[in-house]
Design a protein around this motif. Structure first.
Motif, mmCIF file in Angstrom:
data_model
loop_
_atom_site.group_PDB
_atom_site.id
_atom_site.type_symbol
_atom_site.label_atom_id
_atom_site.label_comp_id
_atom_site.label_asym_id
_atom_site.label_seq_id
_atom_site.Cartn_x
_atom_site.Cartn_y
_atom_site.Cartn_z
ATOM 1 N N SER A 28 59.868 42.950 35.699
ATOM 2 C CA SER A 28 60.308 44.041 36.564
ATOM 3 C C SER A 28 60.313 45.352 35.778
ATOM 4 O O SER A 28 60.747 45.391 34.621
ATOM 5 N N GLY A 29 59.828 46.406 36.414
ATOM 6 C CA GLY A 29 59.832 47.714 35.778
ATOM 7 C C GLY A 29 58.680 47.972 34.838
ATOM 8 O O GLY A 29 58.663 48.999 34.143
ATOM 9 N N CYS A 30 57.675 47.079 34.813
ATOM 10 C CA CYS A 30 56.562 47.256 33.867
ATOM 11 C C CYS A 30 55.485 48.197 34.395
ATOM 12 O O CYS A 30 54.536 48.522 33.675
ATOM 13 N N GLY A 31 55.604 48.627 35.655
ATOM 14 C CA GLY A 31 54.647 49.586 36.187
ATOM 15 C C GLY A 31 53.557 48.994 37.053
ATOM 16 O O GLY A 31 52.563 49.673 37.336
ATOM 17 N N LYS A 32 53.724 47.756 37.514
ATOM 18 C CA LYS A 32 52.693 47.131 38.359
ATOM 19 C C LYS A 32 52.446 47.947 39.624
ATOM 20 O O LYS A 32 51.306 48.255 39.962
ATOM 21 N N SER A 33 53.528 48.274 40.323
ATOM 22 C CA SER A 33 53.375 49.026 41.567
ATOM 23 C C SER A 33 52.855 50.430 41.302
ATOM 24 O O SER A 33 52.070 50.965 42.095
ATOM 25 N N THR A 34 53.275 51.019 40.193
ATOM 26 C CA THR A 34 52.761 52.343 39.829
ATOM 27 C C THR A 34 51.255 52.294 39.623
ATOM 28 O O THR A 34 50.527 53.189 40.070
ATOM 29 N N LEU A 35 50.785 51.239 38.975
ATOM 30 C CA LEU A 35 49.352 51.082 38.744
ATOM 31 C C LEU A 35 48.602 50.992 40.073
ATOM 32 O O LEU A 35 47.533 51.603 40.250
ATOM 33 N N GLU A 84 45.537 31.549 53.792
ATOM 34 C CA GLU A 84 44.872 32.422 54.759
ATOM 35 C C GLU A 84 44.183 33.588 54.055
ATOM 36 O O GLU A 84 43.035 33.947 54.381
ATOM 37 N N LEU A 85 44.862 34.170 53.070
ATOM 38 C CA LEU A 85 44.279 35.294 52.336
ATOM 39 C C LEU A 85 43.030 34.867 51.575
ATOM 40 O O LEU A 85 42.021 35.588 51.552
ATOM 41 N N LEU A 86 43.076 33.691 50.948
ATOM 42 C CA LEU A 86 41.889 33.192 50.243
ATOM 43 C C LEU A 86 40.728 32.980 51.202
ATOM 44 O O LEU A 86 39.575 33.300 50.887
ATOM 45 N N ARG A 87 41.021 32.461 52.384
ATOM 46 C CA ARG A 87 39.974 32.255 53.377
ATOM 47 C C ARG A 87 39.352 33.593 53.787
ATOM 48 O O ARG A 87 38.118 33.724 53.881
ATOM 49 N N ILE A 88 40.204 34.594 54.009
ATOM 50 C CA ILE A 88 39.709 35.919 54.395
ATOM 51 C C ILE A 88 38.880 36.531 53.266
ATOM 52 O O ILE A 88 37.811 37.104 53.497
ATOM 53 N N TRP A 89 39.370 36.409 52.048
ATOM 54 C CA TRP A 89 38.639 36.957 50.890
ATOM 55 C C TRP A 89 37.273 36.299 50.745
ATOM 56 O O TRP A 89 36.258 36.975 50.524
ATOM 57 N N GLN A 90 37.236 34.982 50.881
ATOM 58 C CA GLN A 90 35.967 34.268 50.761
ATOM 59 C C GLN A 90 35.004 34.657 51.875
ATOM 60 O O GLN A 90 33.790 34.752 51.664
ATOM 61 N N ARG A 91 35.550 34.938 53.049
ATOM 62 C CA ARG A 91 34.699 35.287 54.189
ATOM 63 C C ARG A 91 34.204 36.731 54.105
ATOM 64 O O ARG A 91 33.056 37.006 54.472
ATOM 65 N N THR A 92 35.041 37.645 53.626
ATOM 66 C CA THR A 92 34.687 39.069 53.643
ATOM 67 C C THR A 92 34.101 39.568 52.337
ATOM 68 O O THR A 92 33.408 40.587 52.323
ATOM 69 N N GLY A 93 34.400 38.891 51.210
ATOM 70 C CA GLY A 93 33.902 39.348 49.917
ATOM 71 C C GLY A 93 34.545 40.624 49.422
ATOM 72 O O GLY A 93 33.980 41.319 48.555
ATOM 73 N N LYS A 94 35.730 40.976 49.936
ATOM 74 C CA LYS A 94 36.420 42.185 49.481
ATOM 75 C C LYS A 94 36.842 42.059 48.014
ATOM 76 O O LYS A 94 37.074 40.956 47.502
ATOM 77 N N THR A 95 36.962 43.195 47.362
ATOM 78 C CA THR A 95 37.602 43.251 46.049
ATOM 79 C C THR A 95 39.102 43.346 46.290
ATOM 80 O O THR A 95 39.561 44.221 47.020
ATOM 81 N N VAL A 96 39.870 42.433 45.688
ATOM 82 C CA VAL A 96 41.318 42.384 45.924
ATOM 83 C C VAL A 96 42.065 42.579 44.615
ATOM 84 O O VAL A 96 41.769 41.916 43.618
ATOM 85 N N VAL A 97 43.036 43.495 44.642
ATOM 86 C CA VAL A 97 43.966 43.673 43.526
ATOM 87 C C VAL A 97 45.355 43.362 44.075
ATOM 88 O O VAL A 97 45.836 44.046 44.990
ATOM 89 N N PHE A 98 45.990 42.334 43.525
ATOM 90 C CA PHE A 98 47.186 41.730 44.115
ATOM 91 C C PHE A 98 48.306 41.728 43.074
ATOM 92 O O PHE A 98 48.110 41.276 41.946
ATOM 93 N N ILE A 99 49.477 42.216 43.459
ATOM 94 C CA ILE A 99 50.649 42.213 42.576
ATOM 95 C C ILE A 99 51.616 41.127 43.023
ATOM 96 O O ILE A 99 51.865 40.947 44.219
#
Length: 282
Positions: free
Chosen positions: A58-65, A192-207
């Motif tokens: 917590s507080g390491c700046g993930k959300s800020t990034l 569900e998110l993995l299925r969507i990612w595999q179907r759409t090929g989006k670049t995902v950055v997840f915290i």
């Protein structure tokens, strides 16, 4: 379909020596202001179509990034490139999903998904068709006319994901989107998110704060240090297709990755807690 280890191609996202300082009111009470560094020397490359997870204390700046990548704030130093161009503000090439759903309560699920399309000038008939398409993508066919208060927490987050996907951003930024959900719903939405990612090929950055969630979702997991946040180590996660087994989270490979990330985080969490104690005593 994206592979677990993406090919080494020109990166879609590049962080080069990114630093972020904040000015805050000094706790001494004499009206002075102090500066603290949230992020320092962030170097990271993310390939097109890759799913990268950020974890850290917590507080390491993930959300800020994530805010910097979303163009909601500007770095103090360094730069962020998206498709070779500096990020200077928000853009339709990035969709953002927060922990809080931020849905408009007076709009239906379909109306919420259409909202972002209205701002981009998509004609009414096309908006409706696209909204239904993406509600179907997230498994909400039949719920188009429901208002947020008529939906469960997991359904509301599905609407938020559909809204972010509907205007077809190249990059999806997700800031602990499942943190407020119960464990069963959270695991269902991970699938569900993995299925969507595999179907759409989006670049995902997840915290996330969850190590299990990081290992299950990420092709690579970037472990951050305590403040000021830096990239301590990047852990490649090679688990094969996430749908290949019904009990992937109990596999030896999953346990090995989980232990590696836990070991990297353990000292950083202790440092972060010590820093909080020192700041509270000032």
């Amino acid at each position: 379909m994206p592979e677990d280890t993406p090919p080494l191609t020109k990166p879609r996202i590049v962080f080069e020596g990114v630093r972020k300082d904040f000015t805050v009111k000094d706790r001494t009470g004499i009206g002075q202001r102090a500066r603290f560094t949230a992020l320092d020397g962030i170097d990271l490359e993310i390939a097109d179509g890759e799913f990268v997870v950020l974890v850290g204390p917590s507080g390491c700046g993930k959300s800020t990034l994530l805010e910097l990548l979303g163009g909601l704030a500007r770095p103090t130093g360094g730069r962020i490139l998206l498709d070779g161009e500096p990020v200077t503000g928000p853009g339709l090439d990035r969709g953002i999903v927060f922990q809080q759903y931020a849905l408009l309560p007076w709009r239906t699920a379909q109306g919420n998904v259409e909202f972002g399309l209205e701002a981009t000038g998509v004609p009414r008939r096309q908006r409706a068709a696209r909204a239904r398409e993406f509600l179907d993508l997230v498994g909400l066919t039949g719920f188009e006319d429901r208002h947020p208060h008529e939906l469960s927490g997991g359904m509301r987050q599905r609407v938020a994901i559909a809204r972010s996907l509907a205007y077809d951003p190249a990059v999806l930024l997700m800031d602990e989107p499942f943190a407020a959900l119960d464990a069963q719903t959270r695991e269902s939405l991970q699938d569900e998110l993995l299925r969507i990612w595999q179907r759409t090929g989006k670049t995902v950055v997840f915290i996330t704060h969850g190590i299990d969630e990081a290992v299950y979702l990420g092709q690579r997991v970037a472990v951050m240090t305590s403040r000021p946040g830096r990239i301590k180590q990047i852990v490649p996660v090679a688990l094969g297709p996430r749908t290949a087994t019904d009990d992937l989270r109990s596999s030896p490979e999953f346990a090995r990755h989980r232990h590696e990330i836990w070991s990297l985080l353990h000292d950083e969490v202790a440092r972060a807690q010590q820093l909080e104690k020192e700041e509270a005593s000032v």
